[in-house]
Design a protein around this motif. Structure first.
Motif, PDB file in Angstrom:
ATOM      1  N   PHE A  61       0.833  -1.199   0.000  1.00  0.00           N
ATOM      2  CA  PHE A  61       0.000   0.000   0.000  1.00  0.00           C
ATOM      3  C   PHE A  61       0.871   1.255   0.000  1.00  0.00           C
ATOM      4  O   PHE A  61       1.956   1.257   0.564  1.00  0.00           O
ATOM      5  CB  PHE A  61      -0.873   0.065   1.269  1.00  0.00           C
ATOM      6  N   VAL A  62       0.353   2.291  -0.632  1.00  0.00           N
ATOM      7  CA  VAL A  62       0.878   3.630  -0.423  1.00  0.00           C
ATOM      8  C   VAL A  62      -0.307   4.495  -0.026  1.00  0.00           C
ATOM      9  O   VAL A  62      -1.358   4.457  -0.675  1.00  0.00           O
ATOM     10  CB  VAL A  62       1.603   4.191  -1.675  1.00  0.00           C
ATOM     11  N   MET A  63      -0.159   5.198   1.086  1.00  0.00           N
ATOM     12  CA  MET A  63      -1.260   5.991   1.624  1.00  0.00           C
ATOM     13  C   MET A  63      -0.798   7.416   1.850  1.00  0.00           C
ATOM     14  O   MET A  63       0.328   7.640   2.296  1.00  0.00           O
ATOM     15  CB  MET A  63      -1.766   5.369   2.927  1.00  0.00           C
ATOM     16  N   THR A  64      -1.673   8.348   1.554  1.00  0.00           N
ATOM     17  CA  THR A  64      -1.276   9.749   1.632  1.00  0.00           C
ATOM     18  C   THR A  64      -2.211  10.604   2.493  1.00  0.00           C
ATOM     19  O   THR A  64      -1.776  11.624   3.022  1.00  0.00           O
ATOM     20  CB  THR A  64      -1.217  10.369   0.222  1.00  0.00           C
ATOM     21  N   LEU A  65      -3.459  10.200   2.644  1.00  0.00           N
ATOM     22  CA  LEU A  65      -4.428  11.058   3.329  1.00  0.00           C
ATOM     23  C   LEU A  65      -4.740  10.560   4.736  1.00  0.00           C
ATOM     24  O   LEU A  65      -4.893   9.349   4.954  1.00  0.00           O
ATOM     25  CB  LEU A  65      -5.724  11.122   2.521  1.00  0.00           C
ATOM     26  N   PHE A  86       2.629  12.327  -8.069  1.00  0.00           N
ATOM     27  CA  PHE A  86       2.158  12.092  -6.712  1.00  0.00           C
ATOM     28  C   PHE A  86       1.486  10.739  -6.586  1.00  0.00           C
ATOM     29  O   PHE A  86       0.674  10.371  -7.428  1.00  0.00           O
ATOM     30  CB  PHE A  86       1.183  13.205  -6.322  1.00  0.00           C
ATOM     31  N   GLY A  87       1.866  10.005  -5.543  1.00  0.00           N
ATOM     32  CA  GLY A  87       1.183   8.758  -5.220  1.00  0.00           C
ATOM     33  C   GLY A  87       1.706   7.533  -5.934  1.00  0.00           C
ATOM     34  O   GLY A  87       1.217   6.430  -5.691  1.00  0.00           O
ATOM     35  N   TYR A  88       2.682   7.705  -6.841  1.00  0.00           N
ATOM     36  CA  TYR A  88       3.221   6.534  -7.511  1.00  0.00           C
ATOM     37  C   TYR A  88       4.132   5.769  -6.573  1.00  0.00           C
ATOM     38  O   TYR A  88       4.871   6.343  -5.794  1.00  0.00           O
ATOM     39  CB  TYR A  88       3.982   6.933  -8.776  1.00  0.00           C
ATOM     40  N   GLU A  89       4.091   4.451  -6.691  1.00  0.00           N
ATOM     41  CA  GLU A  89       4.854   3.594  -5.805  1.00  0.00           C
ATOM     42  C   GLU A  89       6.263   3.398  -6.323  1.00  0.00           C
ATOM     43  O   GLU A  89       6.538   3.520  -7.518  1.00  0.00           O
ATOM     44  CB  GLU A  89       4.143   2.230  -5.707  1.00  0.00           C
ATOM     45  N   GLN A  90       7.182   3.090  -5.387  1.00  0.00           N
ATOM     46  CA  GLN A  90       8.523   2.664  -5.764  1.00  0.00           C
ATOM     47  C   GLN A  90       8.503   1.157  -5.963  1.00  0.00           C
ATOM     48  O   GLN A  90       7.939   0.427  -5.148  1.00  0.00           O
ATOM     49  CB  GLN A  90       9.517   2.983  -4.654  1.00  0.00           C
ATOM     50  N   HIS A 104      10.642   4.855 -16.130  1.00  0.00           N
ATOM     51  CA  HIS A 104      10.720   5.421 -14.778  1.00  0.00           C
ATOM     52  C   HIS A 104      11.911   6.364 -14.694  1.00  0.00           C
ATOM     53  O   HIS A 104      13.064   5.938 -14.765  1.00  0.00           O
ATOM     54  CB  HIS A 104      10.867   4.298 -13.741  1.00  0.00           C
ATOM     55  N   ASP A 105      11.617   7.645 -14.504  1.00  0.00           N
ATOM     56  CA  ASP A 105      12.691   8.633 -14.440  1.00  0.00           C
ATOM     57  C   ASP A 105      13.428   8.606 -13.097  1.00  0.00           C
ATOM     58  O   ASP A 105      14.574   9.007 -13.008  1.00  0.00           O
ATOM     59  CB  ASP A 105      12.126  10.044 -14.658  1.00  0.00           C
ATOM     60  N   ASN A 106      12.707   8.174 -12.051  1.00  0.00           N
ATOM     61  CA  ASN A 106      13.292   8.197 -10.709  1.00  0.00           C
ATOM     62  C   ASN A 106      13.938   6.861 -10.394  1.00  0.00           C
ATOM     63  O   ASN A 106      13.311   5.806 -10.578  1.00  0.00           O
ATOM     64  CB  ASN A 106      12.217   8.484  -9.668  1.00  0.00           C
ATOM     65  N   LEU A 107      15.159   6.909  -9.925  1.00  0.00           N
ATOM     66  CA  LEU A 107      15.883   5.695  -9.554  1.00  0.00           C
ATOM     67  C   LEU A 107      16.553   5.940  -8.209  1.00  0.00           C
ATOM     68  O   LEU A 107      17.161   6.984  -7.975  1.00  0.00           O
ATOM     69  CB  LEU A 107      16.934   5.352 -10.624  1.00  0.00           C
TER      70      LEU A 107
END
Lengths: 112, 114
Positions: free
Chosen positions: A48-52, B99-103, B29-32
């Protein structure tokens, strides 16, 4: 809290039991909270990724909640199975997504 | 879609030798990111690339560590000369920008310095 802290560090449960772990993280400049499942020699798997604040997420028998104001998250596993045995990692990103700070993990062993 | 791959999976070297670890991120994926886990400790951030540029290298332990990301694709992490305390598992992760994208993590390279 300056670091990400997880408890307990290890846990043994019987198959079928439900369990939960805690992650505490810095609440200032909070950006996102991540849960990963990791088996040694494999890639940590994003759960999970949670932000709120107040977020609740669920994937099968696993769910997580988030409280950004007090800086904690809970991970719940319902009806634990032996295949749930793994280390569960919590990680927080603060002040943007430049880097993620990990806790030490909770190692779960589910006994058949 | 292929995941993040890392090479080698294991490396055993003697103190004073050089080792180069490679990471191939997910295409696009630009971020590493590079991370390291020493046994019994938490996974620690080493550095972050955005395309070929180092965005944050605050976690690099010392100047024996050199990371590059040629052309914004794969990345290498060189340790020269290796010391005993460099032993651990080195993870690479990649992420889409936004925003909110997972690694997404690779399986790691287990480095043992003897």
């Amino acid at each position: 809290i300056l670091n990400v802290e997880q408890s307990p560090q290890s846990l043994h449960v019987q198959e079928g039991d439900s369990t939960n772990f805690t992650c505490s993280f810095p609440s200032s400049n909070f950006y996102a909270l991540h849960w990963y499942r990791w088996e040694t020699a494999k890639s940590p798997e994003a759960l999970f990724v949670m932000t709120l604040n107040g977020d609740e997420k669920k994937k099968g028998r696993i769910s997580a909640t988030l409280n950004t104001k007090e800086g904690y998250s809970y991970l719940y596993i319902k009806g634990s199975q032996p295949e749930d045995s793994a280390t569960y990692l919590c990680a927080s990103s603060n002040g943007g997504y430049q880097k993620v700070t990990f806790g030490i993990g909770t190692k779960l062993q589910v006994i058949p | 879609e292929a995941g993040v791959t890392q090479f080698p999976s294991h490396s055993v070297i003697e103190k004073g030798q050089t080792v180069t670890l490679r990471c191939d991120p997910i295409s696009g994926h630009d971020n590493l990111y590079w991370y390291r886990r020493v046994m019994g400790k938490e996974i620690k951030f080493l550095l972050h690339f955005v395309k070929e540029s180092k965005q944050d290298e605050s976690g690099m332990p010392n100047n024996r560590f050199l990371a590059e990301r040629t052309g914004g694709t794969y990345s290498t992490l060189k340790v020269q000369p290796a010391e005993l305390e460099d032993s651990g598992v080195y993870f690479c992760a990649s992420r889409q920008t936004g925003f909110g994208y997972e690694q997404y993590f690779g399986p790691g390279t287990r480095l043992t310095v003897t």
